[in-house]
Design an enzyme around this catalytic site. Sequence first.
Site: not given
Length: 689
Positions: A50, A381, A441, A598
Amino acid sequence: MQPIELNSPELYINRELSLLEFNARVLAQALDDSLPLLERLNYLCISCSNLDEFYEVRVASLLQMAEMDANVISPDGLTINEQLDRLSVKAHDLVAEQYRVLNEVLIPRLEADHIRFLRRDRWSASQKAWLEKYFNEELLPILTPVGLDSAHPFPRILNKSLNFIISLTGKDAFGRNSGRAVLQAPRALPRIVQLPPADTDSGPHDFVFLSSIIHAFVNDLFNGMTVKGCYQFRVTRNSDFFVDDDAIDDLMLAVEGELAMRNYGDEVRLEIDANCPEETVNFLMARFDLTADRLFLANGPVNLSRIQAIYSLIERPELKFPPFKPSVPSAFGRNKDFFASIRKQDVLLHHPYESFTPVVDFIKQAAADPDVLAIKQTLYRTGVDSPIVAALIKGARAGKEVTVVIELRARFDEKDNIGLAAKLQEAGAHVVYGVVGYKTHAKMCMVLRKENNTLRNYVHLGTGNYHPKTARLYTDYGLFTCDKELAEDVRRVFMQLTSLGKVSKLNKLLQSPFTLHPGLMKMIEKEIDQAKKGKSAKIIIKVNAVVEEQAIRALYRASQAGVEIKMIVRGMCCLKPGVPGVSENIEVRSIVGRFLEHTRIYAFYNGGDWAVYASSADLMNRNMFRRVEVCFPIGDRKNIDRILADLEGYLSDTAQAWLLQSDGQYRRAERGEQAAYQVQTELLKAFCG
């Protein structure tokens, strides 16, 4: 009394400092004795990767901005240079803690469990002999040291690669010696080598760092010369790239061109062995034109994230999270006809507790069904060997109209997405890259099927990517529906992405950059109106980040009006809760656990008739104004109640929750006298047995 200015810098937390605070919470998991030991090591490694990305993207961006205009002020009132100074202090503290956790906590605990990282001074004679053989046979043929002189300039250093700066005395065969050489460790080499357990001196899980092996036998690379010192170092570079949409004809070619340069972007950080002499440190800093604030001295391997490799090498179930099997909703349990199941009812999935397999199988069934005419899909993704892409290819080859909107600029997945786009195009699918200037997105899939001489659209909408592997690691919601208005909205959004024309009016969906932000603001205002009338008013928001200033000010006004606001924000949060006269009615918590939180949920009390939306969008400027996102309503009452129950679980967590304070710091939730409640564990029990 003067009204409080809601745009006052004192009411905002710096977004970059907030992101580092999240990374500190991740690192704190490595100190949690209640977690399995190898998982704790994983959290340490995650905190390191990260921080890599933080420097590659966030710090690199600030440095670029400083070159253009250093006087830019952030919402919290800091100039760019002030931000960089504070970030440097925080990042150095974080790195120092990472090495302390590794050396003083995890390595001793691992050794107690017969997992050892052996330094050179602990090698037995037989181990040294094995490692010397390994060096000569596996490393020596591939290593290429470069002696620095006028004919051998300092080599180009790859981003985040392992390198060594070596001090030498003596002369080589040509009478040369500049006193220094550089050795780059090829990326193909493992950073950790496992010693054979058959060795009488070795335990079942003994490991040696590649850097230790090279240090031990580096003299063999310089015949007839003497190595005075060998020190590992690593350079982090700007890995973000800019593609001028208005100045290119082919986005794929432009992205491919930028990818080729990513490994050699501007230097933003130097990590070097803490034992390196000051003279050598200064030499490297000058070579990379870096100042002391971007120098990090490593008390161990310069890339801790590579230690994560041992996780798959050790078969010790007791040191890992217990395995689980995601459940399959009863709606899809026995009935393999997804279309019939969706016609009966909307189906909500909560990953990873519920399997992602129905999403894959839905697309597979659509690809094979002779009544399916078209499939449309967004991909952000999805992974290299994606079963979803395989199904789309199969559908295209079967003659179906397959359209895929693939985002080539999904950061660090660009190369994979270029490859997937090529495969889809070869199969005959229509591939587009979204809208110029806006990342796509949104997570959408639409299947057009002919039934009884009529056409029906089936859709899947999600908060997360179409990626089967991350669907086992990230929490996300996915919704299957054939609701006519919602399906028509999805069709219109796809038309915007693939064609040209004015913005279409949508029935139920909120879409950025057009209606999502105004729609959310309108629902916040409605709660404010209810509170001002003395009625109950509540807002629950669960997102990854809260940065967008207009939304923050709207939430402040809602708090001032008496609206009860509960926020579950995994990462960055620029809003300050608990400020007198501004945000007393706002609580912000972060959950850091086994799974990466998420899901994005926006829930409004709405006079007792809860309005609940799921989305691919966080409360960030980029999501609201620079991306194509969708925010979809949950229409079925059972699904609404289920999501509200999930949110209540998150708000009740006392094991993995951190509460944001008004000073920007986080404190663990108080557990009280009762056993700690851990929402992720409870959801696993409920869905996975």
